[in-house]
Design an enzyme around this catalytic site. Structure first.
Site, PDB file in Angstrom:
ATOM      1  CD  GLU A   1      12.430 107.774  27.761  1.00  0.00           C
ATOM      2  OE1 GLU A   1      13.278 108.044  26.896  1.00  0.00           O
ATOM      3  OE2 GLU A   1      12.707 107.312  28.873  1.00  0.00           O
TER       4      GLU A   1
ATOM      5  CB  CYS B   1      12.259 108.849  17.793  1.00  0.00           C
ATOM      6  SG  CYS B   1      12.936 107.287  18.355  1.00  0.00           S
TER       7      CYS B   1
ATOM      8  CB  CYS C   1      12.775  96.498  25.574  1.00  0.00           C
ATOM      9  SG  CYS C   1      13.234  95.506  24.128  1.00  0.00           S
TER      10      CYS C   1
ATOM     11  CB  CYS D   1      20.451  95.711  23.721  1.00  0.00           C
ATOM     12  SG  CYS D   1      19.457  94.932  22.437  1.00  0.00           S
TER      13      CYS D   1
ATOM     14  CD  GLU E   1      12.752  94.267  17.588  1.00  0.00           C
ATOM     15  OE1 GLU E   1      13.864  94.814  17.674  1.00  0.00           O
ATOM     16  OE2 GLU E   1      12.130  94.153  16.501  1.00  0.00           O
TER      17      GLU E   1
ATOM     18  CB  SER F   1      14.960 100.734  14.077  1.00  0.00           C
ATOM     19  OG  SER F   1      16.184 100.221  14.527  1.00  0.00           O
TER      20      SER F   1
ATOM     21  CB  SER G   1      20.246  97.333  15.976  1.00  0.00           C
ATOM     22  OG  SER G   1      19.240  98.294  16.097  1.00  0.00           O
ATOM     23  CG  LEU G   2      25.266  94.936  11.467  1.00  0.00           C
ATOM     24  CD1 LEU G   2      25.503  95.400  10.042  1.00  0.00           C
ATOM     25  CD2 LEU G   2      26.532  94.381  12.030  1.00  0.00           C
ATOM     26  CG  HIS G   3      24.746  97.764  17.514  1.00  0.00           C
ATOM     27  ND1 HIS G   3      24.579  98.969  16.875  1.00  0.00           N
ATOM     28  CD2 HIS G   3      23.583  97.522  18.158  1.00  0.00           C
ATOM     29  CE1 HIS G   3      23.374  99.446  17.124  1.00  0.00           C
ATOM     30  NE2 HIS G   3      22.745  98.579  17.887  1.00  0.00           N
TER      31      HIS G   3
ATOM     32  CG  HIS H   1      23.294 109.399  23.560  1.00  0.00           C
ATOM     33  ND1 HIS H   1      23.626 110.732  23.615  1.00  0.00           N
ATOM     34  CD2 HIS H   1      22.683 109.224  22.368  1.00  0.00           C
ATOM     35  CE1 HIS H   1      23.241 111.325  22.498  1.00  0.00           C
ATOM     36  NE2 HIS H   1      22.669 110.428  21.727  1.00  0.00           N
TER      37      HIS H   1
HETATM   38  S1  SF4 Z   1      18.083  98.448  22.074  1.00  0.00           S
HETATM   39 FE1  SF4 Z   1      15.957  98.205  21.456  1.00  0.00          FE
HETATM   40  S2  SF4 Z   1      15.681  95.998  21.370  1.00  0.00           S
HETATM   41 FE2  SF4 Z   1      17.549  96.329  22.565  1.00  0.00          FE
HETATM   42  S3  SF4 Z   1      16.847  96.376  24.705  1.00  0.00           S
HETATM   43 FE3  SF4 Z   1      16.858  98.495  23.944  1.00  0.00          FE
HETATM   44  S4  SF4 Z   1      14.778  98.875  23.243  1.00  0.00           S
HETATM   45 FE4  SF4 Z   1      15.044  96.663  23.409  1.00  0.00          FE
END
Ligand code: SF4
Length: 370
Positions: free
Chosen positions: A121, A134, A141, A145, A187, A218, A240-242, A316
């Site tokens: 995408e 983007c 991946c 996450c 990633e 990112s 990406s911290l979160h 989302h």
């Molecule tokens: S947030 Fe990014 S690194 Fe984490 S699973 Fe999704 S695509 Fe992969």
């Protein structure tokens, strides 16, 4: 070659009129190697192997990255012999999107086919003064996450530099793209070589000649990748911290076990970013999870001394996760908490929510169909 060029198949929900003529039907992928996605150095080697004059390499990069053609036959300043030699082993190498969804806010989501009937995408986000693309860096991946729909696909494969840059070149807005973010599927630092090569093509004078300051990559925080990227490119970095808390982050992002955020930030703090290069932190706000005063206090401690920005992002919701998005007031309140702690914080506008905006939803839908 012209008879192989087909316009992309557009889904019924698509409102886009595709005007380019360079689209190659994914069903007609050939086994020939792509020229698109090669660097000037690679093309110099290639033309030497074919016994062509050295200057042909630069002529080819002009056709690939600066002009709007789609076949080797259209490289009219190359000799007939050169075009014949190239056609024997290579194809131009652009791939059309097979589907485009258009949001009521103008955001578009393009679906590109990759080899073996997999999909990636690409989002195009129009704003008043810019058009940001983007791009995806992998098919699926492997990072797992919890909040990410792409993770549910698992890892399907790497993208080549050509397939990454194709996402910029083969969309309808190609000539208007002002910014590129590597925040789509995958990633980027798990596909570091191809990502760096794609940045080279996008920023080199012989390539798209974009400023690296218009590109942001990112990562979820893969330290060796961050260090190589900082050394070899001048593009901006986003992490990406979160959540600043170890246990909480491990549950959201398994990468925390290998590369704790504390170590990631420590490495970044050691780097001299100069005046123009930016580091930012992405922070998805989840309901009742990561938006307390304690989180703000810990973030201030973690980022102390680092010139950076936090981008708060609305979640989302994706099917199959217990996570929810808080209301606007909660996000605003958390932003104020962070600002009071001296952290420059912005709330990222939510875009394209009506078109499967969560990354990975659209391609998973296609994958399931096949
Ligand atoms: S947030 Fe990014 S690194 Fe984490 S699973 Fe999704 S695509 Fe992969």
């Amino acid at each position: 070659m012209r008879n192989l060029l087909l316009k992309p198949q557009i889904s019924s929900c698509t409102l886009v009129k595709m005007t380019k003529s360079h689209y190659l039907c994914p069903k007609l992928f050939t086994m020939k190697e792509s020229l698109f996605g090669k660097t000037l150095a690679e093309l110099q080697e290639l033309v030497a192997e074919l016994g062509l004059p050295g200057y042909t390499a630069k002529q080819i990069t002009d056709w690939l990255y600066k002009k709007d053609i789609s076949s080797i036959d259209e490289m009219t300043n190359l000799s007939k012999k050169a075009r014949e030699l190239l056609n024997e082993k290579y194809e131009f190498g652009l791939t059309a999107p097979t589907k485009v969804q258009v949001s009521i806010d103008g955001t578009k989501k393009y679906l590109f086919p990759t080899i073996q009937h997999k999909y990636i995408e690409t989002a195009m986000i129009p704003e008043r003064d810019r058009k940001t693309v983007c791009v995806s860096s992998q098919v699926g991946c492997k990072m797992g996450c919890l909040f990410c729909f792409t993770a549910k696909q698992g890892f399907q494969g790497q993208l080549s530099a050509g397939e990454i840059v194709n996402q910029v070149k083969s969309i309808e807005e190609a000539s208007e793209v002002s910014n590129i973010v590597y925040m789509g599927m995958g990633e980027p630092f798990d596909n570091l070589d191809e990502v760096l090569k794609s940045i080279e093509i996008l920023t080199a004078d012989w390539g798209f000649a974009m400023s690296p300051r218009r590109i942001t990559v990112s990562t979820i925080g893969i330290i060796p990748g961050i260090l190589t990227f900082l050394e070899k490119s001048e593009a901006h970095l986003a992490v990406s911290l979160h959540t600043p808390f170890n246990e909480e982050r491990q549950k959201l992002m398994p990468v925390q076990v290998a590369y704790p955020i504390e170590d990631v930030v420590a490495e970044i703090k050691r780097w001299d970013f100069g005046r123009q290069r930016r580091v930012s932190f992405e922070y998805i706000v989840f309901e009742n999870l990561n938006d307390t005063p304690l989180h703000a206090k810990e973030l201030a401690r973690l980022l102390d001394g680092l010139k950076c920005r936090i981008n708060l992002i609305r979640f989302h919701p994706v099917p199959g996760t217990p996570l929810k998005s808080p209301n606007d007031e909660t996000i605003q309140h958390f932003k104020e908490l962070l600002n009071k702690k001296g952290i420059l914080t912005t709330i990222r506008a939510s875009r394209g929510q009506d078109i499967y905006a969560a990354c990975g939803l659209l391609s998973t839908k296609e994958l399931v169909k096949n």
